[in-house]
Design a protein around this motif. Sequence first.
Motif, PDB file in Angstrom:
ATOM      1  N   CYS A 107     -46.890 -40.240 109.805  1.00  0.00           N
ATOM      2  CA  CYS A 107     -47.780 -41.242 109.192  1.00  0.00           C
ATOM      3  C   CYS A 107     -47.340 -42.660 109.575  1.00  0.00           C
ATOM      4  N   ALA A 108     -46.009 -42.882 109.623  1.00  0.00           N
ATOM      5  CA  ALA A 108     -45.524 -44.225 109.963  1.00  0.00           C
ATOM      6  C   ALA A 108     -45.907 -44.595 111.387  1.00  0.00           C
ATOM      7  N   GLY A 109     -45.896 -43.602 112.299  1.00  0.00           N
ATOM      8  CA  GLY A 109     -46.297 -43.889 113.676  1.00  0.00           C
ATOM      9  C   GLY A 109     -47.743 -44.346 113.754  1.00  0.00           C
ATOM     10  N   ILE A 110     -48.613 -43.745 112.938  1.00  0.00           N
ATOM     11  CA  ILE A 110     -50.022 -44.181 112.904  1.00  0.00           C
ATOM     12  C   ILE A 110     -50.104 -45.639 112.435  1.00  0.00           C
ATOM     13  N   CYS A 111     -49.290 -45.965 111.411  1.00  0.00           N
ATOM     14  CA  CYS A 111     -49.301 -47.338 110.879  1.00  0.00           C
ATOM     15  C   CYS A 111     -48.835 -48.338 111.936  1.00  0.00           C
ATOM     16  N   LEU A 112     -47.777 -47.982 112.669  1.00  0.00           N
ATOM     17  CA  LEU A 112     -47.297 -48.897 113.711  1.00  0.00           C
ATOM     18  C   LEU A 112     -48.338 -49.061 114.815  1.00  0.00           C
ATOM     19  N   LEU A 113     -49.040 -47.983 115.141  1.00  0.00           N
ATOM     20  CA  LEU A 113     -50.078 -48.069 116.175  1.00  0.00           C
ATOM     21  C   LEU A 113     -51.203 -49.004 115.728  1.00  0.00           C
ATOM     22  N   VAL A 114     -51.617 -48.873 114.482  1.00  0.00           N
ATOM     23  CA  VAL A 114     -52.677 -49.748 113.968  1.00  0.00           C
ATOM     24  C   VAL A 114     -52.198 -51.195 113.919  1.00  0.00           C
ATOM     25  N   HIS A 115     -50.945 -51.393 113.516  1.00  0.00           N
ATOM     26  CA  HIS A 115     -50.405 -52.761 113.480  1.00  0.00           C
ATOM     27  C   HIS A 115     -50.376 -53.361 114.885  1.00  0.00           C
ATOM     28  N   ALA A 116     -49.995 -52.565 115.875  1.00  0.00           N
ATOM     29  CA  ALA A 116     -49.951 -53.073 117.252  1.00  0.00           C
ATOM     30  C   ALA A 116     -51.335 -53.467 117.738  1.00  0.00           C
ATOM     31  N   LEU A 117     -52.368 -52.721 117.306  1.00  0.00           N
ATOM     32  CA  LEU A 117     -53.731 -53.044 117.727  1.00  0.00           C
ATOM     33  C   LEU A 117     -54.294 -54.250 116.995  1.00  0.00           C
ATOM     34  N   ALA A 118     -53.783 -54.494 115.760  1.00  0.00           N
ATOM     35  CA  ALA A 118     -54.376 -55.552 114.936  1.00  0.00           C
ATOM     36  C   ALA A 118     -53.617 -56.865 114.975  1.00  0.00           C
ATOM     37  N   THR A 119     -52.360 -56.843 115.387  1.00  0.00           N
ATOM     38  CA  THR A 119     -51.553 -58.060 115.302  1.00  0.00           C
ATOM     39  C   THR A 119     -52.047 -59.120 116.294  1.00  0.00           C
ATOM     40  N   ASP A 120     -51.880 -60.377 115.882  1.00  0.00           N
ATOM     41  CA  ASP A 120     -52.244 -61.480 116.773  1.00  0.00           C
ATOM     42  C   ASP A 120     -51.036 -62.013 117.533  1.00  0.00           C
ATOM     43  N   ASN A 121     -49.884 -61.337 117.405  1.00  0.00           N
ATOM     44  CA  ASN A 121     -48.673 -61.749 118.109  1.00  0.00           C
ATOM     45  C   ASN A 121     -48.038 -60.537 118.785  1.00  0.00           C
ATOM     46  N   PRO A 122     -48.671 -60.009 119.833  1.00  0.00           N
ATOM     47  CA  PRO A 122     -48.131 -58.787 120.468  1.00  0.00           C
ATOM     48  C   PRO A 122     -46.766 -58.998 121.113  1.00  0.00           C
ATOM     49  N   ALA A 123     -46.405 -60.247 121.423  1.00  0.00           N
ATOM     50  CA  ALA A 123     -45.099 -60.489 122.048  1.00  0.00           C
ATOM     51  C   ALA A 123     -43.949 -60.148 121.099  1.00  0.00           C
ATOM     52  N   LEU A 125     -43.886 -57.588 119.070  1.00  0.00           N
ATOM     53  CA  LEU A 125     -43.876 -56.167 118.710  1.00  0.00           C
ATOM     54  C   LEU A 125     -42.559 -55.457 119.021  1.00  0.00           C
ATOM     55  N   PRO A 126     -41.947 -55.670 120.195  1.00  0.00           N
ATOM     56  CA  PRO A 126     -40.665 -54.950 120.451  1.00  0.00           C
ATOM     57  C   PRO A 126     -39.615 -55.249 119.390  1.00  0.00           C
ATOM     58  N   LEU A 127     -39.498 -56.537 118.998  1.00  0.00           N
ATOM     59  CA  LEU A 127     -38.512 -56.885 117.972  1.00  0.00           C
ATOM     60  C   LEU A 127     -38.889 -56.290 116.623  1.00  0.00           C
ATOM     61  N   LEU A 128     -40.195 -56.319 116.312  1.00  0.00           N
ATOM     62  CA  LEU A 128     -40.662 -55.738 115.057  1.00  0.00           C
ATOM     63  C   LEU A 128     -40.372 -54.240 115.005  1.00  0.00           C
ATOM     64  N   PHE A 129     -40.677 -53.540 116.076  1.00  0.00           N
ATOM     65  CA  PHE A 129     -40.441 -52.097 116.110  1.00  0.00           C
ATOM     66  C   PHE A 129     -38.946 -51.790 115.988  1.00  0.00           C
ATOM     67  N   PHE A 130     -38.106 -52.611 116.620  1.00  0.00           N
ATOM     68  CA  PHE A 130     -36.666 -52.380 116.549  1.00  0.00           C
ATOM     69  C   PHE A 130     -36.176 -52.485 115.103  1.00  0.00           C
ATOM     70  N   TYR A 131     -36.534 -53.595 114.421  1.00  0.00           N
ATOM     71  CA  TYR A 131     -36.073 -53.785 113.048  1.00  0.00           C
ATOM     72  C   TYR A 131     -36.704 -52.748 112.111  1.00  0.00           C
ATOM     73  N   ALA A 132     -38.001 -52.491 112.300  1.00  0.00           N
ATOM     74  CA  ALA A 132     -38.696 -51.579 111.384  1.00  0.00           C
ATOM     75  C   ALA A 132     -38.125 -50.166 111.486  1.00  0.00           C
ATOM     76  N   ILE A 133     -38.010 -49.656 112.702  1.00  0.00           N
ATOM     77  CA  ILE A 133     -37.518 -48.288 112.883  1.00  0.00           C
ATOM     78  C   ILE A 133     -36.033 -48.201 112.550  1.00  0.00           C
ATOM     79  N   GLY A 134     -35.250 -49.187 112.997  1.00  0.00           N
ATOM     80  CA  GLY A 134     -33.814 -49.170 112.717  1.00  0.00           C
ATOM     81  C   GLY A 134     -33.520 -49.243 111.234  1.00  0.00           C
ATOM     82  N   THR A 135     -34.214 -50.119 110.509  1.00  0.00           N
ATOM     83  CA  THR A 135     -33.983 -50.246 109.076  1.00  0.00           C
ATOM     84  C   THR A 135     -34.409 -48.992 108.326  1.00  0.00           C
ATOM     85  N   ALA A 136     -35.539 -48.430 108.713  1.00  0.00           N
ATOM     86  CA  ALA A 136     -36.007 -47.211 108.040  1.00  0.00           C
ATOM     87  C   ALA A 136     -35.033 -46.054 108.272  1.00  0.00           C
ATOM     88  N   LEU A 137     -34.532 -45.914 109.508  1.00  0.00           N
ATOM     89  CA  LEU A 137     -33.555 -44.852 109.785  1.00  0.00           C
ATOM     90  C   LEU A 137     -32.276 -45.060 108.983  1.00  0.00           C
TER      91      LEU A 137
END
Length: 431
Positions: A107-123, A125-137
């Motif tokens: 479910c979280a992967g679906i949320c990240l995919l939607v966020h990547a499609l909707a965000t106005d700052n795609p640059a 995303l790599p940092l966001l994914f790093f913190y989001a996935i690392g913190t959740a793990l």
Amino acid sequence: MNLNPEFERQLILECSPARLVGAPIVLGAVFTLSYFLDDYRLGSITAQAALTLFMLITLLWGTRQSLDSIVEEYRDRTWDTQRLSALGPWQMTWGKLLGSTSMAWYCAGICLLVHALATDNPAALPLLFFYAIGTALLVQSAGLLLGLLAVQRGQLKTGSILILVLVGFLVFMPSLTDLTETANYLPGHFQSNTWYNLTVNPQTLHQISLLCALFWCVMGNYRLLAQDLGLRNLPWAWLSFTLFLIVYLGGFIPNTHYSFSLAALAVCSALTYIGVIVERHEPMRIKRLLDYRRQANWRRVGEELPLSALSFALSLPFAIFLSFQEQRFAWLDISLNAYPLAVVLLVLRDYAVYLFFCYGKNPQRAFSLSLLSAALLYGILPGLFGAVGMTGVSALFFPLWADSAFSALAFAALQCALILSLLYQRWRQSV
């Protein structure tokens, strides 16, 4: 392809066809609503909704799943069957951690995919994914660690543990909601760009710190599962973790031998308290330890040695070094007279008090009784005698209030001798 059997078992339990179909439908309904609110486009409301759902799913649901992956096995009495399998502690660790949370990550992967499609700052995303996935793990791994510690203490109800998870959720939430201002949540001295006089980018330091925290959390799970599987290990992991904390935290303080030793003493003392609380204390363990020492079987001595005792032993050289220094700790702009050896003796006294209650008839109440004793010795009794002007008597209970380091050391040694004598008598009655 041969999957880890534990991971495969968890996948079968978690990812049923109904869940795999139902979860996207529910998330799709939420994102459809946010799509309408965004004026029929994927905009900021959808991006924020996706990130919020990611946090709720991974930090709450995912952590609950990792916690229950071990507690439910004890509760359902299936853990003994698993112990008979050929799986090692490492296979158990990542199989439970990633397998039990597989549906949450789906479910979280679906949320990240939607966020990547909707965000106005795609640059970003790599940092966001790093913190989001690392913190959740990290939080999910901490949930599994707390579950292992709970079942070792015979606690099969997860309500109080979930409170700790919620605290972790509140602590880590700021780093996910606004990554660009993460440094603002740190104390002022942590925002410096130096670590042991090395110029370090704060963001890089945060990322390395996150990875280190995740590594040590997974290592803790591995060692606890190895212990539960009956494997004997020398305490290298605990020793390495202690040294790592000393070196890591020592880089943030003024680079002097005095301040570094003071930080090391604080780390060792804190880990002594943590170790004595989380470990299981059986009178026979001490008897085995003494027997192995008598036989000069040093490997077995190392395997039976309590981790808290190891941390306490590490604190002694730093306390002795600090005791012979005349320098005051002026980094905090206060006059701090630490009486290092007296502090170490107080740690030993508290350690002995906890073991004294552990060897009693109600060891499950050892923690609460120790807290009550600490409240009496550190606050109520010294405060009572201090309020009526009997400061000498108050120092007898709280030696750091003594007029000199020698008096503090004598009072602390007297308390230690008394409680160690009582502890020895109770231990002799227990074995």
